[in-house]
Structures are given as C-alpha cells and as structure tokens.
Write an enzyme that holds these catalytic residues in place. Structure first.
Site, PDB file in Angstrom:
ATOM      1  N   ASP A   1     -21.867   7.493  -4.062  1.00 38.12           N
ATOM      2  CA  ASP A   1     -20.424   7.718  -3.738  1.00 38.12           C
ATOM      3  C   ASP A   1     -19.455   8.496  -4.511  1.00 38.12           C
ATOM      4  O   ASP A   1     -19.977   8.453  -5.784  1.00 38.12           O
ATOM      5  CB  ASP A   1     -19.680   6.230  -3.449  1.00 38.12           C
ATOM      6  CG  ASP A   1     -18.329   6.452  -2.522  1.00 38.12           C
ATOM      7  OD1 ASP A   1     -18.211   7.489  -2.052  1.00 38.12           O
ATOM      8  OD2 ASP A   1     -17.712   5.373  -2.540  1.00 38.12           O
TER       9      ASP A   1
ATOM     10  N   GLY B   1     -17.088  13.656  -2.421  1.00 39.75           N
ATOM     11  CA  GLY B   1     -15.826  14.482  -1.856  1.00 39.75           C
ATOM     12  C   GLY B   1     -14.661  14.407  -3.092  1.00 39.75           C
ATOM     13  O   GLY B   1     -14.131  15.443  -3.211  1.00 39.75           O
TER      14      GLY B   1
ATOM     15  N   ASN C   1     -21.248   7.041   9.042  1.00 41.33           N
ATOM     16  CA  ASN C   1     -20.942   8.442   8.617  1.00 41.33           C
ATOM     17  C   ASN C   1     -20.884   9.443   9.810  1.00 41.33           C
ATOM     18  O   ASN C   1     -20.102  10.594   9.646  1.00 41.33           O
ATOM     19  CB  ASN C   1     -21.890   9.163   7.777  1.00 41.33           C
ATOM     20  CG  ASN C   1     -21.781   8.482   6.224  1.00 41.33           C
ATOM     21  OD1 ASN C   1     -22.778   8.516   5.389  1.00 41.33           O
ATOM     22  ND2 ASN C   1     -20.766   8.067   5.855  1.00 41.33           N
TER      23      ASN C   1
HETATM   24  C1  FPP Z   1     -20.683   9.739  -0.236  1.00 44.21           C
HETATM   25  O1  FPP Z   1     -19.418  10.535  -0.856  1.00 44.21           O
HETATM   26  C2  FPP Z   1     -21.825  10.424  -0.181  1.00 44.21           C
HETATM   27  C3  FPP Z   1     -22.443  10.744   1.035  1.00 44.21           C
HETATM   28  C4  FPP Z   1     -21.687  10.108   2.311  1.00 44.21           C
HETATM   29  C5  FPP Z   1     -23.457  11.370   1.366  1.00 44.21           C
HETATM   30  C6  FPP Z   1     -24.475  11.128   0.194  1.00 44.21           C
HETATM   31  C7  FPP Z   1     -25.349  12.413   0.232  1.00 44.21           C
HETATM   32  C8  FPP Z   1     -25.852  13.201  -0.659  1.00 44.21           C
HETATM   33  C9  FPP Z   1     -25.734  12.603  -2.193  1.00 44.21           C
HETATM   34  C10 FPP Z   1     -26.617  14.405  -0.527  1.00 44.21           C
HETATM   35  C11 FPP Z   1     -27.997  14.388   0.164  1.00 44.21           C
HETATM   36  C12 FPP Z   1     -28.860  13.403  -0.589  1.00 44.21           C
HETATM   37  C13 FPP Z   1     -30.144  13.492  -0.376  1.00 44.21           C
HETATM   38  C14 FPP Z   1     -31.191  12.669  -0.774  1.00 44.21           C
HETATM   39  C15 FPP Z   1     -30.809  14.773   0.346  1.00 44.21           C
HETATM   40  P1  FPP Z   1     -17.997  10.696  -0.197  1.00 44.21           P
HETATM   41  O2  FPP Z   1     -18.259  11.694   0.571  1.00 44.21           O
HETATM   42  O3  FPP Z   1     -17.818   9.711   0.569  1.00 44.21           O
HETATM   43  O4  FPP Z   1     -16.911  11.000  -1.445  1.00 44.21           O
HETATM   44  P2  FPP Z   1     -15.571  10.354  -1.465  1.00 44.21           P
HETATM   45  O5  FPP Z   1     -15.689   8.937  -1.356  1.00 44.21           O
HETATM   46  O6  FPP Z   1     -15.021  10.967  -2.899  1.00 44.21           O
HETATM   47  O7  FPP Z   1     -15.043  11.197  -0.355  1.00 44.21           O
END
Ligand code: FPP
Length: 255
Positions: A35, A38, A83
């Site tokens: 997490d 973003g 998501n």
């Molecule tokens: C959460 O951060 C992350 C995700 C929803 C996606 C996770 C995906 C990756 C790390 C990349 C792909 C991985 C592989 C193994 C190919 P967020 O966007 O919710 O962050 P925030 O809470 O700061 O907005």
C-alpha cells in the site's frame, strides 16, 4: 479457551509444527499488502502510475530478498476485487504493469526456480492479460525453490464463499458427509491450499487494516504494520520485517 480439553480435542499438540515457526525462525510464508503507491507519487508530483511502476520495482527487490532469506512463499496483493472501483485509466495502468512485469521477469523467475501461483480469479482480465498470466503459471509450475503467489482480482470473503460452495456441492452429491466439512476440508478448498501456513502478514503505508486479504489464513499469522510507503520498501525493509518476526513469540492459542 478452557484448559481441560481432552486429548482428542487437542490436535494442536501434534499439529503445532505444521502451523509454522514458534518464534525465532524464518517465516515460511510472508504476505504483503503493498500500500502507498499513490501517496508516494503524489508526494513527488508524479502521476499515480509512476507510483505503481516504482511499486513493481519494489516487488522485484523484495522477492529477491525473501528468496535469499529462505522464505518459501511470498504472496503479494497486486489487485483486489475492490480495485475495480478505481478509475478505468488506473486499472489499465495496473494491468499494463502486470503484463510488463511478466514480460520482463518471467525468464529470470523461471531460471531462479520460482513458481508463480495466482490467488483469485484472473479469468475476467482481458484475454491478452489472462493469457500471459496463464503462461507464467504453466511455465513455472514445476519450479520448487520458492513460490511467488500473486493475488489478482482476489477477495478473501469471496474465496471463503467459493470454498463453502465447493464443499456444499460435494456434500449434496453424497461424495462427503456434511460432518466431513471441518477446518482441514475448508482450508483445502481455498486458493492457498498448496501454500505453507501464513506466518507473517505485512501492510505498508501506515494503514492498519486487512482489507479482505487472507482473512482465514491470517488467523495465527503475525501482523506487521509499517509506515514505509510500498515503493520505498526494499530488501533492507524486508530483512527488518523478518527480524521483527524472529523476535515475536507465537503461541497459537496456547500459553
Ligand atoms: C496500493 O497503493 C497498491 C495497489 C492497489 C497496487 C499494487 C500493485 C503494484 C505494487 C504493482 C504491480 C505488482 C506486481 C507484482 C506486478 P495505492 O494506490 O492504494 O496507494 P495510496 O493508498 O497511497 O493511494
């Protein structure tokens, strides 16, 4: 729990070993809620996609560090069934990143003896994405050094509902009796059936939630919440998490 249970009510006496290290060891199975992509991007005035890209790079580093440390299975929450509520552009970015990750990494992962396993239902992804995921799973199916489990379109409640449906269907045909539906049977019907018991669950970015991830499997896992945003998490951060795990005392409900 009462302490006067009879021997027949104490399967844990012989099952404790199978649950995982009691403390002081290397976790067999580590899962991570990655997490903070973003917020990492926002702090730098970059688009969210840049955070996800850096997040995929972090996943690469952490997988390597986990393998070097002797972790048998690393499970990464890459795309939850919730998501889909994100803007279409961001979903497309995440799918593109998954394809790029597979295209770039599959050869090396295979060479290093890493088996790729998917939790959740990736069948709803675009045919090209689903094909690449299937190919990665098929190519690495017999690898035995380590497992990389990627949760894609995964939600723990749905996983449990599907397991219940599978067992109910088997009971309805008479293949099993309703009383055969016990913890072991349910566990064997989950997506994680062939993975080691979950020992350590990490969530980055300072959030303290499980967000519908591995709810059953986390029953006795050690939970570790760290403030680091996922794109900044690296081999050193994983090693620090493994040290924290090694310092925990695990009792599995005993004392
Ligand atoms: C959460 O951060 C992350 C995700 C929803 C996606 C996770 C995906 C990756 C790390 C990349 C792909 C991985 C592989 C193994 C190919 P967020 O966007 O919710 O962050 P925030 O809470 O700061 O907005």
């Amino acid at each position: 729990m009462g302490k006067a249970a009879s021997a027949s009510q104490r399967p844990e006496a012989e099952g404790a070993e199978a649950q995982g290290p009691a403390g002081g060891g290397v976790p067999r199975h580590v899962a991570i809620i990655m997490d903070g992509n973003g917020r990492w991007a926002k702090a730098r005035g970059l688009p969210r996609a840049a955070g996800h890209r850096q997040g995929a790079e972090a996943a690469r580093k952490v997988l390597r560090a986990a393998g070097e440390a002797g972790v048998e299975c690393l499970t990464l929450y890459a795309f939850s069934s919730e998501n889909w509520r994100r803007p279409e552009d961001e979903i497309n970015d995440l799918m593109g990143l998954l394809r790029l990750y597979i295209a770039r990494e599959l050869g090396a992962l295979h060479k290093e003896g890493i088996r790729i396993k998917i939790l959740g239902d990736h069948g709803v992804f675009s045919p090209e994405t689903a094909r690449m995921v299937d190919e990665a799973v098929a190519k690495t199916a017999n690898n035995q050094r380590m497992t990389l489990a990627i949760a894609l379109n995964y939600g723990s409640r749905l996983e449990l509902v599907k397991a219940a449906q599978t067992l109910a269907a088997r009971a309805a045909t008479g293949e099993i009796a309703p009383s055969d539906i016990d913890e072991a049977a349910l566990e064997a019907s989950l997506d994680t059936a062939d993975l080691p018991p979950l020992d350590l669950l990490i969530r980055t970015s300072g959030e303290h939630r499980l967000s519908n991830f591995l709810l059953w499997q986390a029953a006795y896992a050690e939970l570790l919440f760290v403030d680091t945003l996922w794109p900044d998490f690296d081999g050193d951060a994983l090693r620090a998490a493994l040290r924290a795990f090694a310092g925990r005392e695990r009792r599995f409900g005993g004392r």
